[in-house]
Design a protein around this motif. Sequence first.
Motif, PDB file in Angstrom:
ATOM      1  N   THR A 151      -1.309 114.589 -97.003  1.00 54.81           N
ATOM      2  CA  THR A 151      -2.316 113.633 -97.402  1.00 54.81           C
ATOM      3  C   THR A 151      -2.722 112.622 -96.461  1.00 54.81           C
ATOM      4  O   THR A 151      -1.780 112.066 -95.676  1.00 54.81           O
ATOM      5  CB  THR A 151      -1.887 113.169 -98.953  1.00 54.81           C
ATOM      6  N   ILE A 152      -3.859 111.898 -96.640  1.00 60.68           N
ATOM      7  CA  ILE A 152      -4.107 110.642 -95.676  1.00 60.68           C
ATOM      8  C   ILE A 152      -4.732 109.711 -96.666  1.00 60.68           C
ATOM      9  O   ILE A 152      -5.762 109.875 -97.266  1.00 60.68           O
ATOM     10  CB  ILE A 152      -5.150 110.972 -94.671  1.00 60.68           C
ATOM     11  N   ASP A 153      -4.109 108.505 -97.036  1.00 58.24           N
ATOM     12  CA  ASP A 153      -4.673 107.504 -98.041  1.00 58.24           C
ATOM     13  C   ASP A 153      -4.285 106.024 -97.420  1.00 58.24           C
ATOM     14  O   ASP A 153      -3.493 106.035 -96.311  1.00 58.24           O
ATOM     15  CB  ASP A 153      -3.863 107.885 -99.299  1.00 58.24           C
ATOM     16  N   PRO A 154      -4.739 105.168 -98.060  1.00 56.43           N
ATOM     17  CA  PRO A 154      -4.290 103.794 -97.955  1.00 56.43           C
ATOM     18  C   PRO A 154      -2.646 103.715 -97.752  1.00 56.43           C
ATOM     19  O   PRO A 154      -2.273 104.325 -98.709  1.00 56.43           O
ATOM     20  CB  PRO A 154      -5.009 102.787 -98.878  1.00 56.43           C
ATOM     21  N   ASP A 262      -0.857 107.836 -93.839  1.00 61.17           N
ATOM     22  CA  ASP A 262      -1.699 106.794 -94.031  1.00 61.17           C
ATOM     23  C   ASP A 262      -2.965 106.435 -92.949  1.00 61.17           C
ATOM     24  O   ASP A 262      -2.575 106.729 -91.925  1.00 61.17           O
ATOM     25  CB  ASP A 262      -1.061 105.422 -94.481  1.00 61.17           C
ATOM     26  N   TYR A 263      -3.854 105.758 -93.317  1.00 61.36           N
ATOM     27  CA  TYR A 263      -4.792 105.654 -92.247  1.00 61.36           C
ATOM     28  C   TYR A 263      -4.474 104.957 -91.137  1.00 61.36           C
ATOM     29  O   TYR A 263      -4.653 105.147 -90.017  1.00 61.36           O
ATOM     30  CB  TYR A 263      -6.257 104.674 -92.901  1.00 61.36           C
ATOM     31  N   ASP A 264      -3.679 104.051 -91.062  1.00 60.82           N
ATOM     32  CA  ASP A 264      -3.191 103.034 -89.949  1.00 60.82           C
ATOM     33  C   ASP A 264      -2.428 104.221 -89.028  1.00 60.82           C
ATOM     34  O   ASP A 264      -2.419 104.083 -87.789  1.00 60.82           O
ATOM     35  CB  ASP A 264      -2.526 101.848 -90.401  1.00 60.82           C
ATOM     36  N   ARG A 265      -1.644 104.821 -89.659  1.00 64.06           N
ATOM     37  CA  ARG A 265      -0.706 105.784 -88.704  1.00 64.06           C
ATOM     38  C   ARG A 265      -1.613 106.749 -88.198  1.00 64.06           C
ATOM     39  O   ARG A 265      -1.257 107.068 -86.912  1.00 64.06           O
ATOM     40  CB  ARG A 265       0.411 106.501 -89.743  1.00 64.06           C
ATOM     41  N   VAL A 266      -2.406 107.430 -88.785  1.00 63.74           N
ATOM     42  CA  VAL A 266      -3.189 108.452 -88.380  1.00 63.74           C
ATOM     43  C   VAL A 266      -4.271 107.704 -87.207  1.00 63.74           C
ATOM     44  O   VAL A 266      -4.372 108.438 -86.155  1.00 63.74           O
ATOM     45  CB  VAL A 266      -4.373 109.124 -89.280  1.00 63.74           C
ATOM     46  N   ASP A 267      -4.678 106.567 -87.428  1.00 65.00           N
ATOM     47  CA  ASP A 267      -5.555 105.951 -86.219  1.00 65.00           C
ATOM     48  C   ASP A 267      -4.642 105.645 -84.961  1.00 65.00           C
ATOM     49  O   ASP A 267      -4.945 105.931 -83.988  1.00 65.00           O
ATOM     50  CB  ASP A 267      -5.959 104.746 -86.794  1.00 65.00           C
ATOM     51  N   ALA A 328     -12.186  98.067 -92.209  1.00 67.12           N
ATOM     52  CA  ALA A 328     -13.356  98.617 -91.571  1.00 67.12           C
ATOM     53  C   ALA A 328     -13.090 100.021 -91.658  1.00 67.12           C
ATOM     54  O   ALA A 328     -11.983 100.600 -91.604  1.00 67.12           O
ATOM     55  CB  ALA A 328     -13.601  98.055 -90.266  1.00 67.12           C
ATOM     56  N   GLN A 329     -13.928 101.037 -91.765  1.00 69.37           N
ATOM     57  CA  GLN A 329     -13.977 102.479 -91.585  1.00 69.37           C
ATOM     58  C   GLN A 329     -13.707 102.842 -90.218  1.00 69.37           C
ATOM     59  O   GLN A 329     -14.101 102.434 -89.280  1.00 69.37           O
ATOM     60  CB  GLN A 329     -14.975 103.056 -92.028  1.00 69.37           C
ATOM     61  N   THR A 330     -12.522 103.457 -90.064  1.00 68.54           N
ATOM     62  CA  THR A 330     -12.021 104.077 -88.757  1.00 68.54           C
ATOM     63  C   THR A 330     -12.193 105.454 -88.862  1.00 68.54           C
ATOM     64  O   THR A 330     -12.639 106.113 -89.584  1.00 68.54           O
ATOM     65  CB  THR A 330     -10.367 103.491 -88.376  1.00 68.54           C
ATOM     66  N   GLU A 331     -11.747 106.019 -87.694  1.00 65.44           N
ATOM     67  CA  GLU A 331     -11.924 107.526 -87.566  1.00 65.44           C
ATOM     68  C   GLU A 331     -11.191 108.089 -88.534  1.00 65.44           C
ATOM     69  O   GLU A 331     -11.251 109.363 -89.025  1.00 65.44           O
ATOM     70  CB  GLU A 331     -11.406 108.003 -86.066  1.00 65.44           C
ATOM     71  N   ALA A 332      -9.840 107.705 -88.693  1.00 61.75           N
ATOM     72  CA  ALA A 332      -8.899 108.308 -89.788  1.00 61.75           C
ATOM     73  C   ALA A 332      -9.799 108.456 -91.160  1.00 61.75           C
ATOM     74  O   ALA A 332      -9.802 109.455 -91.979  1.00 61.75           O
ATOM     75  CB  ALA A 332      -7.504 107.282 -90.113  1.00 61.75           C
ATOM     76  N   HIS A 333     -10.479 107.301 -91.442  1.00 66.03           N
ATOM     77  CA  HIS A 333     -11.256 107.428 -92.794  1.00 66.03           C
ATOM     78  C   HIS A 333     -12.472 108.291 -92.637  1.00 66.03           C
ATOM     79  O   HIS A 333     -12.789 109.262 -93.632  1.00 66.03           O
ATOM     80  CB  HIS A 333     -11.843 106.065 -93.060  1.00 66.03           C
ATOM     81  N   ARG A 334     -12.894 108.559 -91.536  1.00 64.48           N
ATOM     82  CA  ARG A 334     -14.211 109.327 -91.392  1.00 64.48           C
ATOM     83  C   ARG A 334     -13.821 110.679 -91.440  1.00 64.48           C
ATOM     84  O   ARG A 334     -14.608 111.548 -91.855  1.00 64.48           O
ATOM     85  CB  ARG A 334     -14.871 109.127 -89.980  1.00 64.48           C
ATOM     86  N   VAL A 335     -12.497 111.210 -90.853  1.00 65.86           N
ATOM     87  CA  VAL A 335     -11.955 112.431 -90.928  1.00 65.86           C
ATOM     88  C   VAL A 335     -11.923 113.030 -92.536  1.00 65.86           C
ATOM     89  O   VAL A 335     -12.621 113.924 -92.873  1.00 65.86           O
ATOM     90  CB  VAL A 335     -10.474 112.757 -90.383  1.00 65.86           C
ATOM     91  N   ILE A 336     -11.431 112.135 -93.285  1.00 68.66           N
ATOM     92  CA  ILE A 336     -11.235 112.476 -94.811  1.00 68.66           C
ATOM     93  C   ILE A 336     -12.595 112.571 -95.328  1.00 68.66           C
ATOM     94  O   ILE A 336     -12.873 113.438 -96.328  1.00 68.66           O
ATOM     95  CB  ILE A 336     -10.299 111.416 -95.613  1.00 68.66           C
ATOM     96  N   GLU A 337     -13.532 111.358 -95.086  1.00 64.48           N
ATOM     97  CA  GLU A 337     -14.834 111.478 -95.758  1.00 64.48           C
ATOM     98  C   GLU A 337     -15.470 112.818 -95.521  1.00 64.48           C
ATOM     99  O   GLU A 337     -16.154 113.278 -96.396  1.00 64.48           O
ATOM    100  CB  GLU A 337     -15.356 109.986 -94.931  1.00 64.48           C
ATOM    101  N   HIS A 338     -15.739 113.110 -94.274  1.00 62.95           N
ATOM    102  CA  HIS A 338     -16.487 114.262 -93.699  1.00 62.95           C
ATOM    103  C   HIS A 338     -15.780 115.314 -94.532  1.00 62.95           C
ATOM    104  O   HIS A 338     -16.625 116.409 -94.916  1.00 62.95           O
ATOM    105  CB  HIS A 338     -16.391 114.460 -92.301  1.00 62.95           C
ATOM    106  N   LEU A 339     -14.566 115.733 -94.554  1.00 64.57           N
ATOM    107  CA  LEU A 339     -14.004 116.879 -95.198  1.00 64.57           C
ATOM    108  C   LEU A 339     -14.225 116.728 -96.853  1.00 64.57           C
ATOM    109  O   LEU A 339     -14.442 117.745 -97.470  1.00 64.57           O
ATOM    110  CB  LEU A 339     -12.523 116.929 -95.000  1.00 64.57           C
ATOM    111  N   MET A 340     -14.105 115.665 -97.434  1.00 64.72           N
ATOM    112  CA  MET A 340     -14.445 115.377 -98.968  1.00 64.72           C
ATOM    113  C   MET A 340     -16.066 115.927 -99.203  1.00 64.72           C
ATOM    114  O   MET A 340     -16.540 116.405-100.256  1.00 64.72           O
ATOM    115  CB  MET A 340     -13.957 114.148 -99.251  1.00 64.72           C
ATOM    116  N   ILE A 341     -16.714 115.455 -98.255  1.00 58.32           N
ATOM    117  CA  ILE A 341     -18.227 115.603 -98.393  1.00 58.32           C
ATOM    118  C   ILE A 341     -18.621 116.849 -98.364  1.00 58.32           C
ATOM    119  O   ILE A 341     -19.426 117.469 -99.125  1.00 58.32           O
ATOM    120  CB  ILE A 341     -19.196 114.769 -97.565  1.00 58.32           C
ATOM    121  N   LEU A 342     -17.864 117.559 -97.470  1.00 56.79           N
ATOM    122  CA  LEU A 342     -18.006 119.083 -97.380  1.00 56.79           C
ATOM    123  C   LEU A 342     -17.693 119.794 -98.206  1.00 56.79           C
ATOM    124  O   LEU A 342     -18.402 120.753 -98.947  1.00 56.79           O
ATOM    125  CB  LEU A 342     -17.419 119.727 -96.071  1.00 56.79           C
ATOM    126  N   ALA A 343     -16.498 119.576 -99.027  1.00 54.21           N
ATOM    127  CA  ALA A 343     -16.031 120.262-100.294  1.00 54.21           C
ATOM    128  C   ALA A 343     -17.073 119.773-101.516  1.00 54.21           C
ATOM    129  O   ALA A 343     -17.256 120.801-102.171  1.00 54.21           O
ATOM    130  CB  ALA A 343     -14.530 119.816-100.568  1.00 54.21           C
TER     131      ALA A 343
END
Length: 607
Positions: A151-154, A262-267, A328-343
């Motif tokens: 999982t990737i979350d705040p 979490d987002y910070d760690r993934v970034d 702000a939205q970072t790359e970690a946020h965008r990874v999850i966002e794009h995969l959720m939008i695709l689903a």
Amino acid sequence: MSPRRDYRARAARLREREEREQEEPRARERARDRDRLPQRSEIVALLEKRGRHLVGQPFFGQGPRPIVERDRTSNIGDLVLLKVSNRGGKGHAKVTRRLGRPDVARDVLEALMLDRGLRRRFDPAVERAARDPRPLDVPGRRDLRDLTTFTIDPASAKDFDDAISAERLGEQSWRIWVHIADVSAFVRPGDLIDREAFKRGTSVYVPGKVEPMLPEGLSNGACSLRPHEDRLAVTVELELHGAAVRRASFYRSTIRSDERLDYDRVDRVFAGEEPAEEPWAQPLAAARAAAAALQARRDAQGALAIESAEPEFSFNRDGHVTEAVAVAQTEAHRVIEHLMILANEQVAKLLAERKVPALYRVHERPDGSAAQRLVAQLASLGVPTPPLPEQPTAQQGAEAIAAASHLVEAHVRRTGRGAAGLNNLVLRSLKQARYDPRNLGHTGLGLEHYCHFTSPIRRYPDLVCHRALLSAVGGGEDAPEASRLAGAADWTSHRERDAMQVERSADDVARCFLLERRLFETGLTQEFDGEVTGVIGAGAFVAFGDGYAGMLPVRKLRGDWWELNEEGTILHGERSGKAIRIGDAVRVVVDRVDAPRGRVDLFAVEL
């Protein structure tokens, strides 16, 4: 459930915030509603002494001041929730709950939530049902516990409703699994929890607090995809070549998350500042590569380009706001966002193809006139604009607005100013996204099919889509009743708008308390650099300092008469010839802070 925010709803909240000019009429409406006090009502009030009596002064507006029966739980100056009744035409009240003190931010935020009609507690019967949930026993549930999942979350999150698995299949090819909490296995149509979830419609997130849609036994417990625990999920399995979906399948599953990221760690991992660990290192890399391909597709499809930041507030033990950080939205946020939008897109596509009754997330094309107005507004501010026919169609208008959003993004990068105000103009040119039983497409994302499926813990329409999807693929659910969906769409759209207004107001309140604290520590005459984010006839909205916002009323700009231009982007001074434009730099001092109501009035030092 944690008080985290849905970053995927940033654009909607930004749109709501720009509509501040409607706040005064809404406030007057609420005041009139309070004046028409019903026979029995609950109000948030401040306890005051009036002669021999203790009275309740309505805290968030005007209204009758009922006489309050004395009790041992509260004192003069306390913030309380009152149960009011009329006796012989005179208002009398009992304290049903002491909320705290009016100078403590956390107490005022609790009061605000109650004032806006949030329940703040579940019925004990609902709580009991959620403490010992019995999931639906469905044959054929796939066992994916050996599949590496994360999982990737705040960092502050406690409710995890989505998890990811991924693997590289070849050059520009991947298999992606999007696992979503199987809430429908625990919440059955029409049962006690389902009825309460429908009433709430959505979770509401304010600084340091949350009004959950589901009780904690489900939201933080049985339905939360916590690490190293077996959890029931609904899985969307996709094979991608580039951004093209070659195969999609949907089924119920059992998963076991290997890591809570979490987002910070993934970034930090993406930046090379921290090593990725096994077993999730390769799956994370595959998810990142797939998301990059999806980003390229989104850019090519002309989706809107809107970047924004959400505030994250910190509190001390006494409930005072100590810090606000713009996230702000970072790359970690965008990874999850794009995969959720695709689903979400793939689920909506299947539902539309099979004509299964469901709730779609629709964002209709704007009228051509909206695009014309946006182009005129941007041109008045010297911002490059896209070409536009004299009488644009809805399609041409949508394309022009999307193109304008990219030109605005480039202008902001080049000039270093205007981000908030110009993006607000773009968003206000669009229709508001909503729920609808018809599949009308999503203009903002540039998609023909779209629904909300990936957050059933905190949005009721997602739960409806789970039931619809599982009915379509033989997952043991009945399809939603088509006759009920139009009403459900209207209600959940309404609840979403209410939630955004509460969240907006709560952010303003928290900022004001933080500003008061800073002014007390540094002096009331401190000057701030600011930027105009919007203008109306009554004045200019200004963002200043470290994330503060306030109003610069024209009545305080003495010696001139100010007129708003036709485009609503510039205030002109008739005598001086000066102009106050969206994006202009200003220097201001704070005139007045009304923290409980989230309002700041400013004086201009330099325009």
